[in-house]
Design an enzyme around this catalytic site. Structure first.
Site, PDB file in Angstrom:
ATOM      1  N   HIS A  40     -39.455 -31.125 -23.241  1.00 16.09           N
ATOM      2  CA  HIS A  40     -38.322 -30.205 -23.297  1.00 16.09           C
ATOM      3  C   HIS A  40     -37.834 -29.964 -21.870  1.00 16.09           C
ATOM      4  O   HIS A  40     -36.637 -29.990 -21.619  1.00 16.09           O
ATOM      5  CB  HIS A  40     -38.720 -28.906 -23.983  1.00 16.09           C
ATOM      6  CG  HIS A  40     -37.559 -28.025 -24.295  1.00 16.09           C
ATOM      7  ND1 HIS A  40     -36.511 -28.445 -25.095  1.00 16.09           N
ATOM      8  CD2 HIS A  40     -37.246 -26.761 -23.911  1.00 16.09           C
ATOM      9  CE1 HIS A  40     -35.613 -27.479 -25.183  1.00 16.09           C
ATOM     10  NE2 HIS A  40     -36.034 -26.441 -24.475  1.00 16.09           N
ATOM     11  N   PHE A  70     -35.301 -20.953 -27.626  1.00 17.93           N
ATOM     12  CA  PHE A  70     -35.280 -19.497 -27.673  1.00 17.93           C
ATOM     13  C   PHE A  70     -35.524 -19.044 -29.110  1.00 17.93           C
ATOM     14  O   PHE A  70     -35.086 -19.691 -30.068  1.00 17.93           O
ATOM     15  CB  PHE A  70     -33.924 -18.960 -27.204  1.00 17.93           C
ATOM     16  CG  PHE A  70     -33.764 -18.909 -25.710  1.00 17.93           C
ATOM     17  CD1 PHE A  70     -34.835 -19.115 -24.862  1.00 17.93           C
ATOM     18  CD2 PHE A  70     -32.527 -18.631 -25.150  1.00 17.93           C
ATOM     19  CE1 PHE A  70     -34.679 -19.053 -23.482  1.00 17.93           C
ATOM     20  CE2 PHE A  70     -32.361 -18.567 -23.773  1.00 17.93           C
ATOM     21  CZ  PHE A  70     -33.442 -18.774 -22.938  1.00 17.93           C
ATOM     22  N   HIS A 116     -28.915 -29.734 -19.936  1.00 13.43           N
ATOM     23  CA  HIS A 116     -29.454 -29.209 -21.195  1.00 13.43           C
ATOM     24  C   HIS A 116     -28.316 -29.059 -22.191  1.00 13.43           C
ATOM     25  O   HIS A 116     -27.464 -28.189 -22.044  1.00 13.43           O
ATOM     26  CB  HIS A 116     -30.121 -27.868 -20.916  1.00 13.43           C
ATOM     27  CG  HIS A 116     -30.932 -27.330 -22.054  1.00 13.43           C
ATOM     28  ND1 HIS A 116     -30.802 -27.774 -23.353  1.00 13.43           N
ATOM     29  CD2 HIS A 116     -31.910 -26.373 -22.084  1.00 13.43           C
ATOM     30  CE1 HIS A 116     -31.643 -27.114 -24.122  1.00 13.43           C
ATOM     31  NE2 HIS A 116     -32.331 -26.259 -23.377  1.00 13.43           N
ATOM     32  N   CYS A 142     -32.033 -24.375 -28.957  1.00 15.22           N
ATOM     33  CA  CYS A 142     -32.279 -25.644 -28.274  1.00 15.22           C
ATOM     34  C   CYS A 142     -33.097 -26.642 -29.101  1.00 15.22           C
ATOM     35  O   CYS A 142     -33.282 -27.781 -28.678  1.00 15.22           O
ATOM     36  CB  CYS A 142     -32.983 -25.396 -26.939  1.00 15.22           C
ATOM     37  SG  CYS A 142     -32.208 -24.092 -25.980  1.00 15.22           S
ATOM     38  N   LYS A 197     -33.335 -34.094 -18.938  1.00 14.55           N
ATOM     39  CA  LYS A 197     -32.387 -33.017 -18.630  1.00 14.55           C
ATOM     40  C   LYS A 197     -32.043 -33.008 -17.143  1.00 14.55           C
ATOM     41  O   LYS A 197     -30.986 -32.498 -16.757  1.00 14.55           O
ATOM     42  CB  LYS A 197     -32.965 -31.665 -19.037  1.00 14.55           C
ATOM     43  CG  LYS A 197     -33.018 -31.406 -20.533  1.00 14.55           C
ATOM     44  CD  LYS A 197     -33.544 -30.016 -20.823  1.00 14.55           C
ATOM     45  CE  LYS A 197     -33.552 -29.714 -22.315  1.00 14.55           C
ATOM     46  NZ  LYS A 197     -34.587 -30.472 -23.053  1.00 14.55           N
ATOM     47  N   GLU A 210     -45.124 -25.687 -21.150  1.00 15.02           N
ATOM     48  CA  GLU A 210     -45.159 -26.992 -21.809  1.00 15.02           C
ATOM     49  C   GLU A 210     -46.292 -27.850 -21.268  1.00 15.02           C
ATOM     50  O   GLU A 210     -47.017 -28.507 -22.033  1.00 15.02           O
ATOM     51  CB  GLU A 210     -43.820 -27.712 -21.640  1.00 15.02           C
ATOM     52  CG  GLU A 210     -43.724 -29.014 -22.412  1.00 15.02           C
ATOM     53  CD  GLU A 210     -42.320 -29.565 -22.515  1.00 15.02           C
ATOM     54  OE1 GLU A 210     -42.091 -30.466 -23.354  1.00 15.02           O
ATOM     55  OE2 GLU A 210     -41.427 -29.109 -21.755  1.00 15.02           O
TER      56      GLU A 210
END
Length: 402
Positions: free
Chosen positions: A294, A390, A331, A162, A326, A305
């Site tokens: 994010h 990830f 996403h 990502c 998002k 976050e």
């Protein structure tokens, strides 16, 4: 060190097939997430996504091109056309020799993989098209952009889940800033919204069945999207010499690795990336007005976050605006940071902060100004764009109004 600016932007995503439409949708708080229209959708537990609609590849590309262009490449070329046309650049001679393209994608030609596995395993066919490999390879989009626009300089693809497009843009920025290249075409793309792509993500059990609600206490997971965001990064004096329109400055970046867990994010890793971006850009934390988060809509990401933002910005965290687009476009995995960069440009250039839509219930562990549901007018001088992937791969870009 050279000053780097953005002189062109292009996109294809669930909110729009170009930048003006996308930004208008962001300002309106439009939701581009809806029911998926893909083969075998009834076999999926997750049946929603930020799917690109109204994009007709057959009208854009000829038969030979269609045999080479996976959907993620199609999106990339359409977005690149918009960005490069806006920049006004024509690549020839020395400019072509030194300019290149760095793009991000996590999966590359996922639809091509899916179609050909079906052909072999489900339909029992024993042959596939001879161009399957060049169609599905992760560097296909970057290669086709380089060929289409005569970009002969440093060109490659970054794949860090990502964070792919943020890592790609960081590399392009570094090349222009160092003087290696006067211009770089950069960004990212993804198209995983096919049966196999969605089924794989289902296995993680992090997907929402109804909506993406970042930072809201009743959130229940992320929603996949698809599309591309492409930008022209150019050295400032080169841009000024030709009278180019400048959208904003790319001021700095930082990257970090959590080095801890393959799927669980780390507050420390995220904080080090944000703090590093501030340092690289030479800005104080109280100069940051907006962070494009994010913000996936999962409890693990959102809480981590927000905790990282609080650590890095201290008391100033309460003055920050932080939103996740998002919630509107889904996403885009490897392409997500590129599309989200548009929200930062909109904040810096137009003074409009994109909202976090779907926000319904305050979460005490996300007690920041998440610009809930409605866009906001505000002057922002410096913005950050976060990407935390990830594998613990983190990349943060800092942008400045110019």
């Amino acid at each position: 060190m050279k000053t780097v600016v953005i002189t062109g932007a292009g996109t294809i995503n669930a909110l729009g097939l170009d930048v003006p439409t996308t930004m208008a949708a962001m300002q309106a708080g439009t939701c581009g997430i809806g029911p998926l229209a893909i083969r075998d959708v009834e076999r999926l537990s997750i049946q929603i996504g930020g799917q690109v609609r109204g994009f007709e590849a057959e009208g854009r590309y000829n038969r030979q091109q269609m045999s080479l262009y996976d959907r993620f490449t199609q999106f990339t070329l359409a977005a690149a056309k918009e960005a490069i046309e806006q920049s006004g650049l024509v690549f020839s001679g020395e400019l072509a020799a030194k300019s290149g393209v760095v793009l991000g994608t996590a999966g590359g030609g996922v639809s091509t993989w899916d179609d050909n596995y079906r052909s072999v395993y489900e339909d029992g066919k024993n042959r596939v098209h001879p161009f399957v490999v060049p169609k599905l390879m992760n560097n296909a989009a970057a290669s086709h952009v380089s060929m289409e626009y005569n970009l002969k300089g440093p060109s490659f693809t970054v794949s860090t889940a990502c964070a792919s497009s943020n890592h790609a843009m960081a590399q392009a920025f570094s090349m222009v800033r160092s003087g290696m290249a006067p211009v770089m075409v950069t960004g990212g793309s993804e198209s995983m919204l096919c049966f196999g792509g969605v089924k794989a993500w289902e296995g993680l059990r992090v997907m929402s069945r109804d909506a993406c609600r970042p930072f809201s206490a009743n959130r229940n997971g992320m929603v996949q999207g698809e599309g591309a965001g492409i930008f022209v990064f150019e050295e400032l004096e080169h841009a000024r010499a030709r009278g180019a329109e400048i959208l904003c400055e790319v001021a700095g970046f930082a990257m970090s690795s959590d080095a801890s867990d393959i799927v669980m994010p780390s507050k420390n890793g995220a904080a080090r990336a944000m703090a590093g971006a501030l340092q690289d850009a030479g800005v104080n934390r109280d100069e940051i007005g907006y962070i494009n988060a994010h913000g996936t809509g999962t409890a693990a990401n959102d809480k981590t976050e927000c905790a990282a933002v609080a650590d890095v910005f201290g008391p100033h965290a309460d003055q920050l605006m932080i939103s996740s687009t998002k919630s509107m476009h889904g996403h885009l995995i490897g392409g997500t940071g590129a599309v989200e960069l548009l929200a930062c440009i909109m904040a810096l250039r137009d003074g409009v902060i994109a909202p976090t839509i779907g926000y319904e219930e305050p979460d005490p562990e996300c007690a920041l100004d998440v610009v809930p549901n409605t866009a906001r007018a505000a002057q922002v001088d410096v913005a950050l764009s976060n990407a935390f992937a990830f594998g613990g791969m983190n990349a943060v870009l800092a942008l400045r109004r110019i």
